[in-house]
Design an enzyme around this catalytic site. Structure first.
Site, short mmCIF file in Angstrom:
data_model
loop_
_atom_site.label_atom_id
_atom_site.label_comp_id
_atom_site.label_asym_id
_atom_site.label_seq_id
_atom_site.Cartn_x
_atom_site.Cartn_y
_atom_site.Cartn_z
N ASP A 106 5.12 32.87 29.44
CA ASP A 106 5.09 32.16 30.40
C ASP A 106 5.63 30.81 30.26
O ASP A 106 5.35 29.86 29.64
CB ASP A 106 3.54 31.82 30.74
CG ASP A 106 3.16 30.85 31.89
OD1 ASP A 106 3.86 30.31 32.55
OD2 ASP A 106 1.85 30.78 32.37
N HIS A 111 -0.63 28.78 38.37
CA HIS A 111 -0.16 29.89 37.40
C HIS A 111 -0.30 31.14 38.09
O HIS A 111 -0.53 32.17 37.64
CB HIS A 111 -1.62 30.04 36.51
CG HIS A 111 -1.80 28.82 35.60
ND1 HIS A 111 -0.85 28.71 34.25
CD2 HIS A 111 -2.48 27.65 35.39
CE1 HIS A 111 -1.20 27.68 33.63
NE2 HIS A 111 -2.14 26.93 34.15
N ASN A 123 12.56 34.36 13.86
CA ASN A 123 11.65 35.54 14.37
C ASN A 123 10.75 34.85 15.59
O ASN A 123 10.28 33.69 15.46
CB ASN A 123 10.87 35.80 13.27
CG ASN A 123 10.15 37.29 13.75
OD1 ASN A 123 9.56 37.41 14.81
ND2 ASN A 123 10.40 38.46 13.20
N LYS A 157 -3.34 37.13 33.23
CA LYS A 157 -4.87 36.64 33.09
C LYS A 157 -5.87 37.35 32.38
O LYS A 157 -6.99 37.76 32.57
CB LYS A 157 -5.48 36.40 34.78
CG LYS A 157 -4.39 35.31 35.59
CD LYS A 157 -4.25 34.19 35.04
CE LYS A 157 -3.38 33.29 35.69
NZ LYS A 157 -1.80 33.31 35.32
N TYR A 211 -6.02 25.27 23.21
CA TYR A 211 -5.80 26.16 24.29
C TYR A 211 -4.57 25.97 25.11
O TYR A 211 -3.85 24.63 25.46
CB TYR A 211 -6.96 25.91 25.70
CG TYR A 211 -6.45 26.72 26.85
CD1 TYR A 211 -6.64 27.91 27.12
CD2 TYR A 211 -6.18 26.13 27.83
CE1 TYR A 211 -6.34 28.72 28.19
CE2 TYR A 211 -5.72 26.48 29.18
CZ TYR A 211 -5.89 28.10 29.48
OH TYR A 211 -5.29 28.83 30.26
N LYS A 269 -3.16 31.89 28.25
CA LYS A 269 -3.65 33.24 27.54
C LYS A 269 -2.59 34.08 27.38
O LYS A 269 -1.45 33.67 27.56
CB LYS A 269 -4.29 33.86 28.75
CG LYS A 269 -5.55 33.50 29.20
CD LYS A 269 -6.69 33.13 28.24
CE LYS A 269 -7.24 34.44 27.71
NZ LYS A 269 -8.14 34.29 26.87
N TYR A 317 -11.23 26.87 27.52
CA TYR A 317 -11.47 25.38 27.99
C TYR A 317 -13.09 25.21 27.65
O TYR A 317 -13.83 25.87 28.09
CB TYR A 317 -11.51 25.55 29.50
CG TYR A 317 -10.25 25.00 30.08
CD1 TYR A 317 -10.11 23.54 30.66
CD2 TYR A 317 -9.11 25.86 29.93
CE1 TYR A 317 -9.11 23.18 31.18
CE2 TYR A 317 -7.97 25.16 30.83
CZ TYR A 317 -7.99 23.91 31.37
OH TYR A 317 -7.03 23.62 31.81
P1 13P Z 1 -1.81 31.76 32.23
O1 13P Z 1 -2.20 32.15 30.84
O2 13P Z 1 -1.37 32.93 32.96
O3 13P Z 1 -0.95 30.58 32.23
O4 13P Z 1 -3.18 31.23 32.96
C1 13P Z 1 -3.57 30.17 32.68
C2 13P Z 1 -5.19 30.05 33.41
O5 13P Z 1 -6.10 30.52 32.98
C3 13P Z 1 -5.07 29.89 34.72
O6 13P Z 1 -6.49 29.77 35.28
MG MG Z 2 0.62 29.78 33.33
MG MG Z 3 0.17 34.22 32.58
#
Ligand code: 13P
Ligand code: MG
Ligand code: MG
Ligand code: 13P
Length: 365
Positions: free
Chosen positions: A11, A18, A104, A132, A228, A231, A347
């Protein structure tokens, strides 16, 4: 012909928030991949996105963990980040956890699934990409595909699959791996893979031929970064037909959505919804978690496809079920089990709120 399939994703900026990937990022990534193809580094490539995750699907003959290929992916993400910054996309460079590439791409943010294969007469490949959610999200479908006869009838009636499959499972907290032979180790294996936050299926092998059947990304961003940053949004490559499950057996687990972690702020459980590439946008409560399936035939390493396999009314019912599960979970708002347990949330305000309220906490008698 030995071919390596490398799927590397990151990402590097969301559009809007997002929810999805801006077309300019896809164009920039294609430009970089095309250049590498012209130079002879890649045989072929396919660029796509699932939600805000940019996916580089590459074929080559350099083998797994190859520095040139990993560097190409890294540089592509860096170039795409520059575009994302110019457009002021959300979280530009989100998954690039270091300034310097050192040989790597593992452990520095992007997710990786790779396999080196002897290309068969007809090499059917399905590439799953999810947004997600977290690494381990493919545990349940991989179990069903390769070990559950109620999903995969080939395990029962196809003699070349009847001996079962070997699952390589990683303990991502302790950095250990263990292999299970199914069917006889099934109950032992389920003790571990039923807990996908810690134990992730990394690879699956045919017991008939020893060949690799599937490989998933198991990178855990929060473990790498120690905080954090987004994801893992995992990917998974599955070979199909012949000694491997048929395409329909590979897709079937997604007809009944399972619940995964990773929705909204990486801190909620939600149903994983199989969608077409066009619908791979994380909107409602930044989700619900989505998965796409890109089908390819390989021809001397050329990627013939993609065939957008969930772009099909046969998965409408799964999408409806996912929406129903989403409605039910959303009613719980900030309560578990919709919200993740305290130690799994990406979070949290717990340390600061706990500190603020410390004077008000009194010992119980
Ligand atoms: P991403 O990991 O897809 O960027 O999502 C972040 C997130 O938790 C949005 O609510
Ligand atoms: Mg994102
Ligand atoms: Mg994502
Ligand atoms: P093939 O024998 O053509 O591999 O197909 C198996 C099958 O019946 C798929 O459902």
């Amino acid at each position: 012909m030995d071919i390596t399939l490398s799927l590397i994703k990151a990402d590097v900026g969301g559009y809007v928030g997002h929810s999805s990937c801006h077309p300019d990022l896809l164009d920039k990534a294609k430009e970089s991949m095309e250049h590498a193809k012209q130079q002879g580094l890649l045989i072929d490539y396919y660029v796509t996105a699932c939600g805000d995750d940019l996916q580089l699907i590459m074929t080559h003959q350099k083998g797994q963990e190859n520095e040139q290929i990993h560097k190409l992916a890294w540089n592509t993400f860096v170039e795409c980040t520059a575009v994302a910054k110019k457009l002021k996309l959300h979280g530009a460079g989100q998954d690039l956890l270091t300034d310097a590439f050192s040989g790597n791409i593992r452990g520095i943010g992007p997710g990786v699934a790779e396999m080196q294969i002897a290309e068969r007469e007809a090499e059917s490949i399905i590439i799953f990409m999810a947004d997600k959610t977290a690494s381990g999200a493919f545990n349940l479908p991989l179990y069903k595909i390769f070990a559950d006869p109620f999903n995969t009838i080939g395990l029962v009636i196809a003699s070349n699959m009847h001996s079962g499959f070997v699952f390589e499972v990683h303990d991502i907290l302790e950095n250990k791996k263990v292999s299970f032979n199914t069917p006889e180790d099934t109950y032992d294996m389920l003790v571990f893979i039923g807990s996908p936050g810690r134990y992730c299926i990394k690879n699956v092998y045919s017991r008939q031929t020893g060949e690799i059947a599937a490989s998933a990304s198991t990178q855990k961003l929060s473990l790498i970064a120690g905080r954090y940053v987004g994801k893992d949004d995992p990917v998974c490559i599955v070979r199909s037909q012949g000694v491997f499950p048929a395409v329909g057996e590979v897709l079937e687990p997604f007809a009944t959505p399972h619940i995964v972690e990773g929705w909204m702020r990486g801190s909620h459980h939600g149903p994983i919804m199989p969608v077409s590439v066009r619908n791979a946008r994380a909107t409602r409560f930044d989700g619900p978690p989505r998965v796409i399936a890109a089908g390819f035939q390989l021809a001397e390493g050329k990627l013939i496809g993609a065939n957008d396999l969930f772009d099909d009314p046969a998965f409408d019912s799964a999408r409806e079920q996912a929406n129903d599960i989403a409605d039910i979970l959303r009613r719980m708002g900030p309560f578990e089990p919709h919200r993740l347990p305290l130690d799994a949330m990406e979070y949290t305000t717990m340390p600061e709120v706990r500190k603020k309220l410390a004077p008000r906490f009194q010992d119980l008698d």
